[in-house]
Motif scaffolding. Structure first.
Motif, PDB file in Angstrom:
ATOM      1  N   ARG A 323       0.831  -1.197   0.000  1.00 34.82           N
ATOM      2  CA  ARG A 323       0.000   0.000   0.000  1.00 34.82           C
ATOM      3  C   ARG A 323       0.874   1.259   0.000  1.00 34.82           C
ATOM      4  O   ARG A 323       2.070   1.223   0.325  1.00 34.82           O
ATOM      5  CB  ARG A 323      -0.919  -0.022   1.214  1.00 34.82           C
ATOM      6  CG  ARG A 323      -1.811  -1.269   1.274  1.00 34.82           C
ATOM      7  CD  ARG A 323      -2.701  -1.252   2.487  1.00 34.82           C
ATOM      8  NE  ARG A 323      -3.693  -0.184   2.408  1.00 34.82           N
ATOM      9  CZ  ARG A 323      -4.484   0.153   3.410  1.00 34.82           C
ATOM     10  NH1 ARG A 323      -4.389  -0.477   4.576  1.00 34.82           N
ATOM     11  NH2 ARG A 323      -5.361   1.123   3.270  1.00 34.82           N
ATOM     12  N   ALA A 324       0.266   2.372  -0.350  1.00 32.51           N
ATOM     13  CA  ALA A 324       0.981   3.655  -0.352  1.00 32.51           C
ATOM     14  C   ALA A 324       1.173   4.135   1.086  1.00 32.51           C
ATOM     15  O   ALA A 324       0.246   4.095   1.897  1.00 32.51           O
ATOM     16  CB  ALA A 324       0.203   4.690  -1.158  1.00 32.51           C
ATOM     17  N   SER A 325       2.382   4.587   1.394  1.00 31.41           N
ATOM     18  CA  SER A 325       2.700   5.070   2.732  1.00 31.41           C
ATOM     19  C   SER A 325       2.272   6.525   2.881  1.00 31.41           C
ATOM     20  O   SER A 325       1.835   7.171   1.917  1.00 31.41           O
ATOM     21  CB  SER A 325       4.193   4.939   2.989  1.00 31.41           C
ATOM     22  OG  SER A 325       4.910   5.793   2.108  1.00 31.41           O
ATOM     23  N   ALA A 330       1.654  11.874   0.356  1.00 27.53           N
ATOM     24  CA  ALA A 330       1.946  13.303   0.396  1.00 27.53           C
ATOM     25  C   ALA A 330       2.465  13.828  -0.933  1.00 27.53           C
ATOM     26  O   ALA A 330       2.204  14.980  -1.304  1.00 27.53           O
ATOM     27  CB  ALA A 330       2.958  13.591   1.502  1.00 27.53           C
ATOM     28  N   VAL A 331       3.203  12.983  -1.676  1.00 32.78           N
ATOM     29  CA  VAL A 331       3.802  13.440  -2.941  1.00 32.78           C
ATOM     30  C   VAL A 331       3.181  12.769  -4.159  1.00 32.78           C
ATOM     31  O   VAL A 331       3.585  13.037  -5.295  1.00 32.78           O
ATOM     32  CB  VAL A 331       5.331  13.181  -2.931  1.00 32.78           C
ATOM     33  CG1 VAL A 331       5.980  13.944  -1.796  1.00 32.78           C
ATOM     34  CG2 VAL A 331       5.636  11.695  -2.847  1.00 32.78           C
ATOM     35  N   GLY A 332       2.201  11.893  -3.947  1.00 36.46           N
ATOM     36  CA  GLY A 332       1.541  11.233  -5.072  1.00 36.46           C
ATOM     37  C   GLY A 332       2.292  10.055  -5.640  1.00 36.46           C
ATOM     38  O   GLY A 332       2.048   9.640  -6.766  1.00 36.46           O
ATOM     39  N   GLY A 333       3.220   9.470  -4.881  1.00 31.93           N
ATOM     40  CA  GLY A 333       3.971   8.310  -5.352  1.00 31.93           C
ATOM     41  C   GLY A 333       3.400   7.011  -4.809  1.00 31.93           C
ATOM     42  O   GLY A 333       2.350   6.985  -4.151  1.00 31.93           O
TER      43      GLY A 333
END
Length: 352
Positions: A323-325, A330-333
């Protein structure tokens, strides 16, 4: 006559190591629920109503090799084609001691030891070899009902305190940015400890069902209120400068049955889910972490001989999700993580 009882040592104070970079840092004792035969006295070993042996000692070993990279639930197959996948092999040993105060209450301690290697392809590059004692957990567990119960089941609640005994900044030999070889901090997944105090809450339950089988459940959550541990990650993004101190969780459920005509042998089959949340239950969740989960099929066998019990489990991953951390969001990565196909878990326990 045969009966089905619960055999689960120190589950209230121990945790699982995820198969790959989605990693907690200590094992969970998973000598699973298994049917056992009554002795000539009519008593069984390992259940919550067994008070014949106050002290139990268990030694577990878990081994896995992660190499399949995922972003979300999508495997990054190009990494294998290009030869850029991270290969992370770990052996996790766990020594656990359980002391029964009475038929319902027990005290426990779990001491994990990590040994592993990792080929890191980004700076600082190198093959890291790390070994060390992890974070020790001490705790207590209580069965809600004094066994044996009329309904053929029971529920236990446990609490544990995690001590920051493990090294959280272990180093390995790597190629440094100046072109020379030297010591550099290893990846977060290779660190024996996380440098933080924490606590665990857990529960386990079993219930005799139809066809001489028993349903079981185990669940545990490690709470780490601390935000980051100030250990550098050497990553380029400012939000990922330090390692995050993460919560960790594991849930298991399934069915078990005594193997007919084989004294002391039982088999279990179920599912398990383990992982690291995007955000912790308490405190902030900044810094670098690889949140995600693994869902696995969880077959196992248990063999009991006298006061000793041997178990083998082989959880096989059927779904992986990196999953996205918080820094990703925060930066869209969306970072990736390496997972294993399966793990091998073996353990032996003895009642004194």
């Amino acid at each position: 006559m045969k009966t089905f009882t619960l055999f689960a040592l120190i589950v209230s104070s121990t945790f699982a190591l995820g198969q790959g970079c989605i990693a907690a840092h200590t094992n969970q004792s998973i000598c699973a629920m298994g049917p056992q035969e009554e002795t000539s006295s009519g008593k069984t070993h390992g259940g919550p109503h067994d008070f014949m042996h106050k002290v139990s000692v268990e030694v577990d070993w878990r081994s896995f090799s992660s190499f399949r990279h995922y972003v979300g639930t999508v495997e990054q197959t190009q990494r294998a084609v290009l030869g850029t996948q991270i290969k992370n092999h770990q052996n996790i040993y766990n020594i656990a001691v359980n002391y029964d105060l009475n038929p319902r209450w027990s005290l426990n301690v779990s001491v994990p030891v990590l040994q592993g290697t990792r080929n890191q392809l980004y700076t600082p590059k190198g093959v890291y070899e790390i070994a060390g004692v992890g974070d020790i957990i001490v705790g207590a567990q209580s069965w809600l009902f004094r066994g044996p119960t009329e309904w053929g089941g029971n529920v236990a609640i446990g609490f544990g305190l995690k001590l920051p005994t493990g090294v959280s900044d272990a180093t390995g030999t790597a190629l440094l940015s100046n072109g020379t070889y030297g010591k550099a901090v290893a990846d977060q997944s290779m660190q024996p400890g996380d440098g933080s105090w924490g606590f665990t809450l857990s529960s386990q339950a079993y219930k005799q069902t139809y066809f001489k089988t028993t349903a079981y459940f185990q669940g545990s959550w490690l709470f780490n209120p601390r935000d980051t541990n100030n250990v550098l990650t050497f990553r380029s993004r400012p939000l990922e400068k330090y390692m995050s101190v993460t919560d960790q969780y594991l849930f298991r459920a399934g069915l078990g049955r005594h193997v007919p005509k084989v004294r002391g042998l039982s088999a279990t089959f179920g599912g398990r889910m383990e992982g690291i949340p995007v955000r912790d239950a308490f405190g902030k969740s900044n810094g670098f972490r690889r949140p995600g989960y693994i869902i696995s099929l969880d077959p196992g066998i248990t063999y009991q001989y006298g006061r000793s019990t041997l178990m083998v489990n082989a959880p096989w991953a059927i779904q992986r999700n990196r999953r996205a951390s918080v820094p990703d969001l925060a930066v869209g990565g969306h970072g990736d993580a390496a997972f294993a196909d399966y793990a091998l878990v073996m353990g032996i326990a003895h009642h004194f």
